[in-house]
Design a protein around this motif. Structure first.
Motif, PDB file in Angstrom:
ATOM      1  N   ASP A   1       0.474  -6.590  -3.567  1.00  0.00           N
ATOM      2  CA  ASP A   1       1.563  -5.591  -2.816  1.00  0.00           C
ATOM      3  C   ASP A   1       2.431  -6.592  -1.724  1.00  0.00           C
ATOM      4  O   ASP A   1       3.563  -6.223  -1.809  1.00  0.00           O
ATOM      5  CB  ASP A   1       0.654  -4.569  -2.172  1.00  0.00           C
ATOM      6  CG  ASP A   1       0.393  -3.505  -3.017  1.00  0.00           C
ATOM      7  OD1 ASP A   1       0.711  -3.337  -4.092  1.00  0.00           O
ATOM      8  OD2 ASP A   1      -0.675  -2.745  -2.549  1.00  0.00           O
ATOM      9  N   ALA A   2       1.774  -7.311  -1.273  1.00  0.00           N
ATOM     10  CA  ALA A   2       2.453  -8.326  -0.277  1.00  0.00           C
ATOM     11  C   ALA A   2       3.559  -9.142  -0.991  1.00  0.00           C
ATOM     12  O   ALA A   2       4.508  -9.283  -0.651  1.00  0.00           O
ATOM     13  CB  ALA A   2       1.641  -9.237   0.458  1.00  0.00           C
ATOM     14  N   LEU A   3       2.999  -9.696  -2.259  1.00  0.00           N
ATOM     15  CA  LEU A   3       3.969 -10.439  -2.873  1.00  0.00           C
ATOM     16  C   LEU A   3       5.124  -9.486  -3.497  1.00  0.00           C
ATOM     17  O   LEU A   3       6.371 -10.036  -3.675  1.00  0.00           O
ATOM     18  CB  LEU A   3       3.376 -11.287  -4.119  1.00  0.00           C
ATOM     19  CG  LEU A   3       2.517 -12.259  -4.096  1.00  0.00           C
ATOM     20  CD1 LEU A   3       1.651 -12.739  -5.062  1.00  0.00           C
ATOM     21  CD2 LEU A   3       3.404 -13.539  -3.202  1.00  0.00           C
ATOM     22  N   LEU A   4       4.895  -8.453  -4.085  1.00  0.00           N
ATOM     23  CA  LEU A   4       5.798  -7.309  -4.333  1.00  0.00           C
ATOM     24  C   LEU A   4       7.007  -6.941  -3.067  1.00  0.00           C
ATOM     25  O   LEU A   4       8.226  -7.132  -3.417  1.00  0.00           O
ATOM     26  CB  LEU A   4       5.310  -6.295  -5.150  1.00  0.00           C
ATOM     27  CG  LEU A   4       4.734  -6.356  -6.308  1.00  0.00           C
ATOM     28  CD1 LEU A   4       3.925  -5.256  -6.794  1.00  0.00           C
ATOM     29  CD2 LEU A   4       5.600  -6.714  -7.462  1.00  0.00           C
ATOM     30  N   TYR A   5       6.179  -6.793  -2.183  1.00  0.00           N
ATOM     31  CA  TYR A   5       7.202  -6.560  -1.087  1.00  0.00           C
ATOM     32  C   TYR A   5       8.230  -7.346  -0.680  1.00  0.00           C
ATOM     33  O   TYR A   5       9.180  -7.248  -0.169  1.00  0.00           O
ATOM     34  CB  TYR A   5       6.138  -5.975   0.203  1.00  0.00           C
ATOM     35  CG  TYR A   5       6.848  -5.554   1.616  1.00  0.00           C
ATOM     36  CD1 TYR A   5       7.504  -4.335   1.333  1.00  0.00           C
ATOM     37  CD2 TYR A   5       7.109  -6.451   2.444  1.00  0.00           C
ATOM     38  CE1 TYR A   5       8.015  -3.771   2.586  1.00  0.00           C
ATOM     39  CE2 TYR A   5       7.974  -6.068   3.821  1.00  0.00           C
ATOM     40  CZ  TYR A   5       8.298  -4.771   3.753  1.00  0.00           C
ATOM     41  OH  TYR A   5       8.975  -4.346   4.740  1.00  0.00           O
ATOM     42  N   PHE A   6       7.758  -8.673  -0.518  1.00  0.00           N
ATOM     43  CA  PHE A   6       8.398  -9.592  -0.348  1.00  0.00           C
ATOM     44  C   PHE A   6       9.449 -10.147  -1.116  1.00  0.00           C
ATOM     45  O   PHE A   6      10.714 -10.653  -0.819  1.00  0.00           O
ATOM     46  CB  PHE A   6       7.759 -11.261   0.367  1.00  0.00           C
ATOM     47  CG  PHE A   6       7.037 -11.105   1.527  1.00  0.00           C
ATOM     48  CD1 PHE A   6       7.643 -10.860   2.586  1.00  0.00           C
ATOM     49  CD2 PHE A   6       5.584 -11.199   1.461  1.00  0.00           C
ATOM     50  CE1 PHE A   6       6.838 -10.910   3.929  1.00  0.00           C
ATOM     51  CE2 PHE A   6       4.872 -11.128   2.951  1.00  0.00           C
ATOM     52  CZ  PHE A   6       5.415 -10.898   3.919  1.00  0.00           C
ATOM     53  N   GLY A   7       9.078 -10.008  -2.443  1.00  0.00           N
ATOM     54  CA  GLY A   7      10.062 -10.153  -3.474  1.00  0.00           C
ATOM     55  C   GLY A   7      11.305  -9.235  -3.641  1.00  0.00           C
ATOM     56  O   GLY A   7      12.176  -9.517  -3.560  1.00  0.00           O
ATOM     57  N   TYR A   8      10.812  -7.947  -3.033  1.00  0.00           N
ATOM     58  CA  TYR A   8      11.865  -6.841  -2.829  1.00  0.00           C
ATOM     59  C   TYR A   8      12.821  -7.000  -1.894  1.00  0.00           C
ATOM     60  O   TYR A   8      13.952  -6.724  -2.070  1.00  0.00           O
ATOM     61  CB  TYR A   8      11.174  -5.388  -2.694  1.00  0.00           C
ATOM     62  CG  TYR A   8      12.303  -4.462  -2.086  1.00  0.00           C
ATOM     63  CD1 TYR A   8      12.990  -3.894  -2.823  1.00  0.00           C
ATOM     64  CD2 TYR A   8      12.112  -4.013  -0.921  1.00  0.00           C
ATOM     65  CE1 TYR A   8      13.944  -3.056  -2.420  1.00  0.00           C
ATOM     66  CE2 TYR A   8      12.942  -3.108  -0.279  1.00  0.00           C
ATOM     67  CZ  TYR A   8      13.640  -2.620  -0.979  1.00  0.00           C
ATOM     68  OH  TYR A   8      14.681  -1.644  -0.606  1.00  0.00           O
ATOM     69  N   HIS A   9      12.310  -7.526  -0.818  1.00  0.00           N
ATOM     70  CA  HIS A   9      13.277  -7.939   0.302  1.00  0.00           C
ATOM     71  C   HIS A   9      14.116  -9.200   0.036  1.00  0.00           C
ATOM     72  O   HIS A   9      15.216  -9.224   0.380  1.00  0.00           O
ATOM     73  CB  HIS A   9      12.627  -8.293   1.691  1.00  0.00           C
ATOM     74  CG  HIS A   9      12.038  -6.882   2.537  1.00  0.00           C
ATOM     75  ND1 HIS A   9      12.866  -6.424   3.436  1.00  0.00           N
ATOM     76  CD2 HIS A   9      10.864  -6.324   2.228  1.00  0.00           C
ATOM     77  CE1 HIS A   9      12.274  -5.265   3.811  1.00  0.00           C
ATOM     78  NE2 HIS A   9      11.009  -5.353   3.107  1.00  0.00           N
TER      79      HIS A   9
END
Length: 276
Positions: A213-221
């Motif tokens: 989830d952390a990787l996906l969140y930073f990827g989205y930003h």
């Protein structure tokens, strides 16, 4: 650590696919909700009657938003588009005041709009109702085809993700198969043997899901810096659904795979362990 990294990478891919499916769904709704339905109104309506009609249209459950375009606004828009003023040639404003309606996605199909159009045309205040029937049909047909393709890919991707995580868990338990057999020989129950492995699987699922989830969140930003318009189809609800899906998949897959692999080795005899 190896199991955690492997599981995290698989969950990232799974989360990306869930995100893609939600984006596709929101994008299809966005396209359908931006198809205009033009309601032409009678020229002899007073301003009070127009306000009443506006309120009536706004109260319709199928209408997402509306915009009133007066005769003067319509003339100005066409003059800017054509570069000439039509009223100079014919001596009067040939355009009609109208309301531009944007329908909710659930009603943006030809069946629903046909009923809505018949209802509107029955109103004496309405001259005509226009919308791009062929375009709407093409959009809905393409959305149905895309949904079917995504459904097949989702099933295939879920199966592949399950197998990848299953192989990672099986390798971890394979290295402990003799310890499992030793506990069986000293009289430990199957539930007692499973308990530490399931706790470890639960921890693995939670940690891997949080990392994914952390990787996906930073990827989205990171993506939002290059494409700010992505906010039109990715909102807080989408992010929460993706995060929750990754967590649920992480827990379910690791627990199921651990339970299944443990049951296999628990059923084996000591001699069979040497031939695995």
């Amino acid at each position: 650590m190896t199991s955690c990294i492997s599981t995290t990478l698989v969950l990232v891919l799974l989360g990306m696919f869930v995100l893609f499916m939600l984006i596709a769904h929101n994008l299809s709704n966005y396209v359908r909700e931006n198809i205009n339905v033009t309601v032409l109104i009678s020229d002899d309506l007073s301003q009070d009657s127009i306000k009443v009609l506006r309120a009536d249209l706004k109260d319709m459950p199928c209408v997402k938003s509306l915009q009133y375009i007066s005769k003067e606004d319509a003339l100005r828009e066409q003059t800017e588009a054509m570069g000439t003023d039509p009223s100079e040639f014919i001596g009067y404003n040939p355009f009609t005041a109208s309301f531009e309606l944007k329908m909710k996605a659930d009603y943006a199909n030809n069946d629903s709009l046909s009923r809505i159009v018949r209802r509107l045309k029955a109103d004496s205040r309405v001259m005509d109702v226009l919308y791009q029937k062929e375009l709407l049909q093409a959009v809905n047909d393409n959305i149905r085809k895309l949904s079917l393709v995504l459904l097949v890919i989702a099933a295939l991707f879920t199966y592949i993700s399950f197998q990848l995580i299953n192989n990672t868990v099986r390798l971890t338990i394979f290295s402990r198969r003799f310890s499992i057999n030793t506990m069986k020989l000293v009289g430990a129950s199957w539930g007692f043997i499973r308990r530490p492995f399931l706790k470890r699987a639960l921890l693995l699922g939670v940690v891997s899901a949080i990392a994914a989830d952390a990787l996906l969140y930073f990827g989205y930003h990171w993506l939002r810096k290059f494409e700010p318009e992505i906010n039109t189809v990715v909102n807080l609800e989408v992010l929460l659904i993706v995060g929750g899906s990754v967590l649920v998949f992480g827990l379910l897959i690791t627990l199921l795979c651990t339970y299944g692999s443990l049951s296999r080795y628990l059923r084996m005899t000591s001699n069979e362990l040497y031939h695995v």
